[in-house]
Design a protein around this motif. Structure first.
Motif: not given
Length: 414
Positions: A200, A205, A344-345
């Motif tokens: 990521v 990200g 994103d995570m």
């Protein structure tokens, strides 16, 4: 006499369990079905297609079946434009408004499919025909609805696209389907989660950590602070208690009055958390406490030092609270929502309350890791609908240091 509706399922509908789920919904809700067409994908990349006619005794019986099928991605075979109804007043939606899932969704407007922006569960969908650049569709929470907003009503003209099971190799992320267990291979799973975090970050990200006070109590404070310091955590979401105990550890060496190294309770240690709150209020904020030199270590210290934004959402039980804690529930929800849509995570680390708050705002495509010592907490959170989720039932004080080791040093202790 019966009524019928034709629906279509497309994608990896066998691997993802969508087809079996559709059959189960129809039968469990008293309907019946015929498979009119079924084309099976013959390779890992080839998709399948099914066309079903769903029957029920009356329209009133059929409608809830179609509603449930729609939620798993079984869409009408003959899509029409979505029905748009003006909101009659601020914070009032039209009756029968379409309530969103957290899956990617499109609405049909003047023969074209518009992707619904900022998708999350339990929202209304508003279409703006006059938007700059062309018509737009986007979600709004109920308290943000304004009189005159064109709100999508019913399911006609709405297409839901649930994410499919990741295929092939090695990722820990996928449908849980009851797979949450303390028997999972913890070390290998943590290593894969660490690899995902690095991926990521390599793709520019954003990683959001959602943390509970148990993380501080269990001795994982320094490991999380290091992840923030090394740039692997981009945002933090927590409650007043997490920040108080982190700051208390810096000022007094305790967390809720307990020495996390020796597990002793120093004399008057039970007062440390309220003394901590008092000292932060005295200087004005967490940032001012760091910049003045009052606070010199910990997660909140690293957030300030590395310009990592944090949201501290208050609750009815908070002491103080800290000056940075958002005490207005709607304001806190909006701040959490902004973080969730940017992430994103997401790492949900030993906090049911704040994890549910963040999880409610997440699209089902966001990677989610949920860790808690209580199996029911992990199951409850992952059952909320994320298709890109992994859960671990383990001690957060063990998980975070091992994760930091794998993320920062590739599993070799630095």
């Amino acid at each position: 006499m019966t009524v019928a509706r034709v629906v279509e399922l497309e994608g990896h509908i066998i691997d993802s369990g969508m087809m079996g789920a559709a059959f189960g919904i129809v039968m469990d809700m008293g309907g019946s079905f015929e498979v009119d067409e079924f084309e099976i994908g013959r390779s890992k990349t080839e998709e399948s297609y099914a066309r079903l006619t769903v029957f029920a005794d009356t329209e009133a019986d059929l409608q809830p079946i179609v509603h449930e099928l729609h939620g798993i991605g079984a869409n009408p075979a003959d899509p029409k434009d979505a029905t748009l109804t003006p909101a009659p007043a601020d914070r009032v939606v039209p009756k029968g408004f379409y309530s969103t899932t957290n899956h990617p969704t499109d609405v049909r407007y003047e023969g074209e499919w518009l992707p619904v922006e900022r998708i999350e569960m339990d929202c209304a969908v508003v279409v703006d025909p006059e938007a700059e650049g062309g018509p737009r569709a986007y979600t709004k929470v109920l308290n943000a609805i304004e009189a005159g907003d064109l709100v999508v009503t019913a399911e006609a003209g709405v297409r839901v696209r649930p994410p499919e099971r990741p295929r092939g190799g090695g990722s820990p992320f996928g449908f849980m389907q009851g797979g949450v267990s303390a028997e999972r291979p913890s070390e290998s799973t943590i290593a894969k989660i660490a690899e995902s975090i690095r991926e990521v970050k390599e793709e520019d990200g954003t990683v959001l950590a959602v943390c509970g006070p148990a993380l501080i109590h269990s001795g994982a404070r320094e490991a999380l602070a290091q992840l923030v310091s090394e740039g692997y955590v981009d945002m933090l979401s927590a409650g007043n208690g997490f920040a108080v105990h982190d700051l208390e550890h810096d000022l007094y060496g305790t967390s809720l009055g307990m020495d996390t190294e020796t597990l002793d309770h120093p004399r008057k240690g039970h007062k440390h958390h309220i003394y901590t709150i008092s000292e932060i209020i005295r200087v004005g904020s967490i940032r001012e406490a760091v910049e003045s030199g009052l606070v010199e270590s910990g997660v909140m210290y690293e957030c300030v030092r590395n310009d990592v934004p944090f949201v501290l959402a208050g609750s009815i039980r908070d002491d103080g609270p800290l000056p940075d804690t958002i005490t207005d529930a709607i304001e806190a929800q909006n701040a959490i929502r902004e973080q969730a849509h940017e992430a994103d995570m997401v790492l949900l680390l030993s906090t049911l309350l704040h994890s549910v708050a963040v999880g409610n705002c997440l699209p089902s495509t966001t990677r989610v890791v949920c860790v808690d010592i209580n199996p029911s907490t992990v199951t409850q959170l992952l059952d909320r609908g994320s298709a890109q989720a992994v859960g671990m039932v383990t001690d957060i004080g063990t998980f975070v240091p091992i994760l930091a080791e794998h993320v920062i040093y590739g599993g070799e202790e630095g």
